[in-house]
Design a protein around this motif. Structure first.
Motif, PDB file in Angstrom:
ATOM      1  N   ARG A 150      47.963 -13.638  60.561  1.00  0.00           N
ATOM      2  CA  ARG A 150      48.817 -12.737  60.193  1.00  0.00           C
ATOM      3  C   ARG A 150      49.706 -11.940  61.298  1.00  0.00           C
ATOM      4  NH1 ARG A 150      49.290 -11.942  54.945  1.00  0.00           N
ATOM      5  NH2 ARG A 150      50.872 -10.519  55.430  1.00  0.00           N
ATOM      6  N   SER A 190      41.015  -7.387  64.056  1.00  0.00           N
ATOM      7  CA  SER A 190      42.369  -7.616  64.461  1.00  0.00           C
ATOM      8  C   SER A 190      42.676  -7.132  65.847  1.00  0.00           C
ATOM      9  CB  SER A 190      43.117  -7.208  63.416  1.00  0.00           C
ATOM     10  OG  SER A 190      43.212  -7.693  62.186  1.00  0.00           O
ATOM     11  N   ARG A 223      44.593 -10.550  62.160  1.00  0.00           N
ATOM     12  CA  ARG A 223      45.825 -10.118  62.302  1.00  0.00           C
ATOM     13  C   ARG A 223      46.259  -9.827  63.867  1.00  0.00           C
ATOM     14  NH1 ARG A 223      47.003  -7.388  57.586  1.00  0.00           N
ATOM     15  NH2 ARG A 223      44.940  -7.061  57.061  1.00  0.00           N
TER      16      ARG A 223
END
Length: 335
Positions: free
Chosen positions: A79, A13, A47
């Motif tokens: 996300r 992420s 994310r």
């Protein structure tokens, strides 16, 4: 056959501080962050988190909820969330309403990561209206109040978070010590450790988290995210050159004079003294710089050391195109 990153099942992420580089503006930084988010979404990153900092000339994410909306509106599936919101700076009701609004606008894509540090200096704490005697000890009570606003109480509750009430928004606890690790374990919440700038307590904190973890409706078992600074380039030499921007920015923080992200320099040794160099090297224990093969080997060691479920990557690079390219190269590990 030797193990590769793809074999680990670990997610990657992005932690974006929305860096304002020398010669640019906050508007430039916000446009660059959206461009980066759109790229990493296509490359398989899981994310994209933004962090709350105040009174920092080189960081444009102070209005964190607003920036989350900016990024989520310009992407489709990744996300988006906070890494994190410093809860003691805010009314829990206001955070519940802000993130309830975000979840209503972008359902199923919003994360609420929470920290207890001020994210600022004492003068800025006064300007935020945070009491100077607050040390974060009331964080569990603030968190409980926030969680109550997300629960469905109906009209019997006098003060309600609308939007917010009844929405399922993942809450993460963030930390650089074992305080939040223990609290996350007791509440059965996912835990993220800020090892990208505070590596010292990492292993102890995640050991405590896993040992004390109690299952909850949020998580059946412990879930650990760890932070790392990563810069990937065509050669180790180029990556080390790009990293001098980040080193200069950290040096300015150590000296108490935070500034915008500067361009890289050929010889960083001309800018620091031996004590400053040692301090930066300790802080950079989980900083991985080099070609993709160099960085992959270091990340695999990091995973073996931590058994992390996810690694969140921060990359402070002066050139936006070089920052995008670094994430592109790193994203090859996901393919």
């Amino acid at each position: 056959m030797s193990k590769t990153f793809a074999d680990t099942g670990v997610r990657l992420s992005v932690l974006d501080l929305v860096p304002i580089v020398q010669g640019n503006t906050a508007a430039d930084a916000l446009r660059n962050s959206l461009d980066l988010a759109q790229h990493v979404e296509n490359w398989g990153y899981h994310r994209y988190w933004l962090a709350e900092h105040h009174n920092m000339p080189g960081i444009a994410s102070s209005a964190t909820s607003v920036v989350i909306a900016h990024i989520a509106a310009g992407t489709q599936k990744i996300r988006v969330g906070s890494g994190g919101i410093m809860l003691p700076n805010h009314s829990p009701l206001m955070i519940a309403e802000q993130f309830g609004t975000l979840e209503s606008l972008f359902p199923g894509r919003i994360d609420l990561g929470l920290g207890r540090a001020p994210g600022s200096d004492r003068a800025t704490m006064r300007a935020i209206r945070r009491g100077l005697q607050q040390d974060g000890d009331d964080f569990p009570e603030l968190l409980n109040e926030l969680q109550q606003y997300f629960e469905s109480h109906g009209e019997e509750r006098r003060v309600r978070a609308i939007p917010g009430e009844g929405l399922s928004i993942p809450i993460w606890l963030l930390g650089s010590s074992d305080f939040s690790a223990r609290l996350a374990a007791r509440l059965g919440l996912p835990f993220a450790f800020a090892s990208h700038f505070s590596p010292g307590y990492l292993l102890y904190a995640i050991q405590q988290y896993r040992q004390l973890f109690q299952s909850s409706s949020a998580e059946a078992k412990p879930y650990v995210m760890v932070g790392a600074n990563v810069i990937v380039a065509e050669s180790d030499e180029e990556a080390k050159f790009l990293a001098t921007s980040m080193q200069q920015q950290v040096l300015s923080l150590i000296r108490g004079k935070p500034g915008q992200l500067p361009p890289p320099v050929e010889n960083i040794d001309e800018l620091w003294n031996p004590m400053e160099k040692a301090a930066l090297e300790e802080r950079a224990r989980y900083t991985f710089i080099g070609t993709l093969s160099t960085v992959e080997a270091k990340i695999l060691d990091f995973i073996r050391e931590t058994s992390a479920d996810e690694i969140i990557i921060s990359s402070s690079i002066y050139s936006h195109s070089a920052r995008v390219e670094s994430y592109r190269r790193l994203g090859k590990l996901l393919q």
